[in-house]
Scaffold this active site. Sequence first.
Site, PDB file in Angstrom:
ATOM      1  N   ALA A 195     -23.649  23.204  11.150  1.00  0.00           N
ATOM      2  CA  ALA A 195     -23.081  22.148  11.988  1.00  0.00           C
ATOM      3  C   ALA A 195     -23.695  22.161  13.395  1.00  0.00           C
ATOM      4  CB  ALA A 195     -21.573  22.298  12.046  1.00  0.00           C
ATOM      5  N   HIS A 196     -23.255  21.238  14.220  1.00  0.00           N
ATOM      6  CA  HIS A 196     -23.798  21.069  15.561  1.00  0.00           C
ATOM      7  C   HIS A 196     -23.622  22.325  16.414  1.00  0.00           C
ATOM      8  CE1 HIS A 196     -19.682  19.623  17.086  1.00  0.00           C
ATOM      9  NE2 HIS A 196     -19.556  19.714  15.786  1.00  0.00           N
ATOM     10  N   ASN A 197     -24.649  22.639  17.162  1.00  0.00           N
ATOM     11  CA  ASN A 197     -24.637  23.742  18.138  1.00  0.00           C
ATOM     12  C   ASN A 197     -24.615  25.139  17.513  1.00  0.00           C
ATOM     13  OD1 ASN A 197     -23.179  21.285  19.474  1.00  0.00           O
ATOM     14  ND2 ASN A 197     -24.016  22.479  21.166  1.00  0.00           N
ATOM     15  N   SER A 205     -20.788  25.236  16.636  1.00  0.00           N
ATOM     16  CA  SER A 205     -20.854  26.136  17.797  1.00  0.00           C
ATOM     17  C   SER A 205     -20.753  27.614  17.439  1.00  0.00           C
ATOM     18  CB  SER A 205     -19.765  25.794  18.819  1.00  0.00           C
ATOM     19  OG  SER A 205     -19.927  24.464  19.252  1.00  0.00           O
TER      20      SER A 205
END
Lengths: 351, 351, 351
Positions: B243-245, B263
């Site tokens: 996922a993002h980050n 994250s």
Amino acid sequence: MEFTVSQIAELLGGKVEGNGEAKIKMLGKIQEAKSGEISFLSNPKYEPHIYETNASAVIVKKGFSPKKKLNTSLILVDDPYSSFTVLLEEYHKFISFQKSGIEEPSFLGTNSKVGDDVYRGAFSYIGENVKIGNNVKIYPHAYIGDNVEIGDNTIINAGVKLYANTKVGHHCVIHSGCVIGSDGFGFAPQSDGSYKAIPQMGNVVIGNYIDIGSNTVIDCATFHGDSTKIDDGVKIDNLVQLAHNVKVGKHTVIAAQTGVSGSTEIGSNCVIGGQVGIAGHIKLANKTSVGAQAGISKDTKEGSKLWGTPAIDVMKYQRSYAVFKNLPDLNFRLKQLEQKVLNLPTFRESE
Amino acid sequence: MEFTVSQIAELLGGKVEGNGEAKIKMLGKIQEAKSGEISFLSNPKYEPHIYETNASAVIVKKGFSPKKKLNTSLILVDDPYSSFTVLLEEYHKFISFQKSGIEEPSFLGTNSKVGDDVYRGAFSYIGENVKIGNNVKIYPHAYIGDNVEIGDNTIINAGVKLYANTKVGHHCVIHSGCVIGSDGFGFAPQSDGSYKAIPQMGNVVIGNYIDIGSNTVIDCATFHGDSTKIDDGVKIDNLVQLAHNVKVGKHTVIAAQTGVSGSTEIGSNCVIGGQVGIAGHIKLANKTSVGAQAGISKDTKEGSKLWGTPAIDVMKYQRSYAVFKNLPDLNFRLKQLEQKVLNLPTFRESE
Amino acid sequence: MEFTVSQIAELLGGKVEGNGEAKIKMLGKIQEAKSGEISFLSNPKYEPHIYETNASAVIVKKGFSPKKKLNTSLILVDDPYSSFTVLLEEYHKFISFQKSGIEEPSFLGTNSKVGDDVYRGAFSYIGENVKIGNNVKIYPHAYIGDNVEIGDNTIINAGVKLYANTKVGHHCVIHSGCVIGSDGFGFAPQSDGSYKAIPQMGNVVIGNYIDIGSNTVIDCATFHGDSTKIDDGVKIDNLVQLAHNVKVGKHTVIAAQTGVSGSTEIGSNCVIGGQVGIAGHIKLANKTSVGAQAGISKDTKEGSKLWGTPAIDVMKYQRSYAVFKNLPDLNFRLKQLEQKVLNLPTFRESE
């Protein structure tokens, strides 16, 4: 597609009651069918619908005797559900195989042979030394790598990727985004903590009458001459992962998002639920049945039914889980009992 | 590819015993190799095969003394398995990098720079302001968005999608259907129960010597200037979700169908099994090892080995699961004991 | 994009303190923003950053009174986070919708209608009888099958595959590799152990304001006239599987790698975690919340919060799991107690 009720009855080996000349254009559910559609009645609990349906014909079991007046023609057969399935298949073939010819631009590499009545969609890519049978449909954005072979009547949907050297049999359907023949996940650990890729040089061999779902991935075998192998009649759902050197036996069904690790062999007529994980280098015997989300870590016996991670007999898992749900209560009972026993006058004496 | 046994021995720094002029065209398993192929003997339990093999040469450990007559040449090295891996790599490079040139039609946007000896397959798409290094292979149907950078010797397989602004290092292999840089899953809940998309404006940065499996997805970072980041030497299997980050440290290995939420930072030299789920906003320390299908919900300590959902120490999980399998029996024993204690004469008196 | 602080304040209905003429080109985090960027301060714990930031402007809550000297302009609004989200959206629209026109080669079938300001990337494929609204963006390698309909302002990313007859509403974003409308996994077992494919003749209907992640798969409904249906405002993450005839209600969120089996209906405003498995033919009531990796096997009640496989109330699962972690200890205690009771003098007498 447009047939008369009589023509359909003939195809199914059934007998018409009512108007044999009614025109049929489409198939539908008995509750929702409109005029021009044909439906079927198999489960007796749906019988009330036959007196209300707008379908122009309904396939029923021989010996069916209506309890009210019918506004639809009947086709009487031995097994209405199976007859309807035959019709569905015919219809589907009709729809699926109406595409033909070559849309441009499309790419055909040198030395590749393409059979008769093949559809090659725009932006489809066929590499070198490829052999494609008759009546194959290759949709747009499909990638057929070098040396691939595809048997007759197989459908390769939009955006399927077949790496070089993959073999696909006849009468298969491979759905969009499916990747077949990519490198297995093999890396040799080095002394500095890094990994060296172990080149994957085998291929994937897909048998006949096999369906493979969208975005499923099947990796190639590690060694040259070895194959990841899917036997005839296997049905694989969407987003499934089959690692390098996996074998899947005849008529096994694998539901969505299941993953099978490297070198594992799955027998024939197995039923594998969704999101199941299967460890590497093990053997699942024929007719193994695995519940959704289970994790299989060792060989199984023929006909076993398994659940849980690591998986055990499904009944055993359910009984254990029933107690699991009440563990806080069980723990409380144990504490009470400990207290009671400690407080026993005789117990205190005997200590 | 065709070499003599002596040429291969020289490449491996080994010594020939037998015919150094025998021709080698291919690599194979010792049990199955044919004339013209080379194999290796590392595990002593396979020694019987060396007296039967049809391979033209076998790589063996220095000091190997045959117990029977051999029909094959030998190459003596320090570590036969590792030497064979070197050969596999050479062979693989030979195969992988034979594609070159530009197939048409292909698309190249304005202001994009492409290095030397780059393969651009038919229907490959390169957007604007893209920088592509030397010896890069871009297979058919690959999509390279605007402002993407790709380092030397990287292979982008058929149908890979790199969203705008993605950076990929050198010596990477990205497999078919992989999507890198798509929008992270970020939505701000509104008072009416609906969600507003939080625009995802960062990118993905992939280091060097990284392998990414088929149909894996890596989302871009949320903020402009931030990156989802994969460090050098990471190996990611098929159908993985990052996922993002997310950050993944050096030489970490992630098996198929694992998902990592937004994250989260995974350290270096971790080994993550298949179908693992990792919660968002946590840190996995270096050398964390996670069993298949586990669910990690909080930070881990260096070198920890975890299993279960939520994950605990793997040994602890196994011991608990051993009792779980017998919970109905345990429950029965507890009931019996309760009954016994209730029926104790002294107990009844003491109540 | 370049605006003044005053222009942005006007867009947000906010009030400027400081230099309204400062130029803003980009959005950034308050800790990292550079000159020319705008940020926001919502959570008071980040307040110290506002005195250090290099941002040219910061959006703050009305009534904010700085405790030190500021080097940045302020825009005072009712809800800084929500105002920043508005800006992000404007910026994202600006970025996403800058593509326009037709890149060649691209394919447009007969009888298809395309609206105004539509982007059709190179190698995009649009079949026959397709209807595409205004301001739609169709990226390279997208496949739009026959009879598909797409509403205004929808973005179809690179390599998306929409099978024939799919309907997509307006203001949707569909990410790369997503497959919509492929055949459901329906096979009728035959007496010889093989399976016959049940043709899947329905379609998929996607509402408005829906986001669908990369490599997600949504199968079509089985019967002609039936649809797999996703309601307005639903957000679906990457690598999700939605089987044939599934319905998803308004504003429901489904995290990555979750799978939903055939004919299941998910209510509105549900929150489904990652890697969840949901059985077929069940109903999840509105506002059902499901923890990651759970397995849902039966109907749920409105507002229920579930975890585990098969899923139970999340609190109950956590309490049971707390005991599970100590099962070996519990087992030991039970054994000890059994021993103690057996050794009771009175007990021995009473036997």
